[in-house]
Scaffold this motif. Sequence first.
Motif, PDB file in Angstrom:
ATOM      1  N   HIS A  37       0.831  -1.194   0.000  1.00  0.00           N
ATOM      2  CA  HIS A  37       0.000   0.000   0.000  1.00  0.00           C
ATOM      3  C   HIS A  37       0.872   1.253   0.000  1.00  0.00           C
ATOM      4  N   ARG A  38       0.372   2.298  -0.624  1.00  0.00           N
ATOM      5  CA  ARG A  38       1.166   3.521  -0.764  1.00  0.00           C
ATOM      6  C   ARG A  38       1.611   4.068   0.591  1.00  0.00           C
ATOM      7  N   PHE A  94       8.755  -2.048  -7.410  1.00  0.00           N
ATOM      8  CA  PHE A  94       8.426  -3.100  -6.448  1.00  0.00           C
ATOM      9  C   PHE A  94       7.105  -3.744  -6.864  1.00  0.00           C
ATOM     10  N   TRP A  95       7.124  -5.070  -6.990  1.00  0.00           N
ATOM     11  CA  TRP A  95       5.953  -5.842  -7.430  1.00  0.00           C
ATOM     12  C   TRP A  95       5.568  -6.813  -6.325  1.00  0.00           C
ATOM     13  N   GLN A  96       4.349  -6.730  -5.882  1.00  0.00           N
ATOM     14  CA  GLN A  96       3.815  -7.650  -4.879  1.00  0.00           C
ATOM     15  C   GLN A  96       2.593  -8.340  -5.460  1.00  0.00           C
ATOM     16  N   GLY A  97       2.606  -9.675  -5.477  1.00  0.00           N
ATOM     17  CA  GLY A  97       1.483 -10.415  -6.026  1.00  0.00           C
ATOM     18  C   GLY A  97       0.195 -10.140  -5.264  1.00  0.00           C
ATOM     19  N   GLY A  98      -0.927 -10.130  -6.000  1.00  0.00           N
ATOM     20  CA  GLY A  98      -2.223  -9.874  -5.389  1.00  0.00           C
ATOM     21  C   GLY A  98      -3.271 -10.847  -5.884  1.00  0.00           C
ATOM     22  N   HIS A 117      -6.541 -12.459  -7.555  1.00  0.00           N
ATOM     23  CA  HIS A 117      -7.255 -12.229  -8.810  1.00  0.00           C
ATOM     24  C   HIS A 117      -6.378 -11.525  -9.850  1.00  0.00           C
ATOM     25  N   ARG A 118      -5.062 -11.672  -9.712  1.00  0.00           N
ATOM     26  CA  ARG A 118      -4.088 -11.041 -10.619  1.00  0.00           C
ATOM     27  C   ARG A 118      -4.099  -9.512 -10.518  1.00  0.00           C
ATOM     28  N   LEU A 119      -4.650  -8.985  -9.431  1.00  0.00           N
ATOM     29  CA  LEU A 119      -4.628  -7.541  -9.199  1.00  0.00           C
ATOM     30  C   LEU A 119      -3.402  -7.214  -8.356  1.00  0.00           C
ATOM     31  N   HIS A 120      -2.238  -7.350  -8.977  1.00  0.00           N
ATOM     32  CA  HIS A 120      -0.968  -7.178  -8.280  1.00  0.00           C
ATOM     33  C   HIS A 120      -0.729  -5.701  -7.932  1.00  0.00           C
ATOM     34  N   ASP A 121       0.085  -5.484  -6.911  1.00  0.00           N
ATOM     35  CA  ASP A 121       0.488  -4.125  -6.538  1.00  0.00           C
ATOM     36  C   ASP A 121       1.862  -3.836  -7.115  1.00  0.00           C
ATOM     37  N   ARG A 122       1.946  -2.748  -7.877  1.00  0.00           N
ATOM     38  CA  ARG A 122       3.206  -2.335  -8.487  1.00  0.00           C
ATOM     39  C   ARG A 122       3.432  -0.855  -8.208  1.00  0.00           C
ATOM     40  N   PHE A 123       4.599  -0.526  -7.650  1.00  0.00           N
ATOM     41  CA  PHE A 123       4.955   0.866  -7.410  1.00  0.00           C
ATOM     42  C   PHE A 123       6.316   1.141  -8.032  1.00  0.00           C
ATOM     43  N   LEU A 124       6.396   2.212  -8.806  1.00  0.00           N
ATOM     44  CA  LEU A 124       7.613   2.573  -9.515  1.00  0.00           C
ATOM     45  C   LEU A 124       8.186   3.863  -8.943  1.00  0.00           C
ATOM     46  N   ARG A 134       1.885   4.416  -8.882  1.00  0.00           N
ATOM     47  CA  ARG A 134       1.289   3.078  -8.874  1.00  0.00           C
ATOM     48  C   ARG A 134       1.040   2.678 -10.321  1.00  0.00           C
ATOM     49  N   LEU A 135       1.455   1.454 -10.690  1.00  0.00           N
ATOM     50  CA  LEU A 135       1.267   0.961 -12.037  1.00  0.00           C
ATOM     51  C   LEU A 135       0.165  -0.085 -12.063  1.00  0.00           C
TER      52      LEU A 135
END
Length: 215
Positions: free
Chosen positions: A17-18, A184-188, A190-197, A212-213
């Motif tokens: 989370h942000r 940073f990629w964190q699996g989520g 339903h394939r709704l992964h968390d990605r922050f660049l 957030r990507l």
Amino acid sequence: MLDIADLRREYIKGGLHREELPVEPIALFERWLKQACEAQLSDPTAMSVATVDASGQPFQRLVLLKHFDQQGFVFYTNLGSRKAQQIAGNAKVSLLFPWHTLERQVHVTGVAEPLSTLEVVKYFHSRPKDSQIAAWVSRQSSRISARGLLEAKFMEMKQKFANGEVPLPSFWGGYRVRFDSVEFWQGGAHRLHDRFLYTRLGEGKDAWHIDRLAP
């Protein structure tokens, strides 16, 4: 033919989370690497290093991260290797830390700069002696006819350096990847992964923009 189309699993270990994000990426990278070590992952410091040759062909290989800080990510290699030759032609590289067990990835882009001789010497002499000797034996990425040639050369060099310090080979060194982006990629679920660049705001600056990507 092995059918792999239906191989899949859910990612359920948690989100990112942000409000959890520090203002700069190294703090989060250090936290994640510490957790990877505590989880006793195999080779938690292994990272894929991607380079590009003169024709634009990408190459990847796994190497071990040996140091990191605000200045960059450090690894060592034979300076005659394919990766070193490609870095000499194009110093832009990409790193990937594949922490699958924790459902995490970290992707880094930056520029690889040669380490100083002092840094290389210090690390080289911290290695086990057999590893130092092995550095003398292999012309990394060159073609060889049989493994026996390597083993025979290793025994020869081991005898040569049996009673003394192993000198640093002139063809052995390392790089510091000065990074300008870290994702940073964190699996989520339903394939709704968390990605922050994290993207650096200007060359040489320590200020970062965070996006957030979409997964």
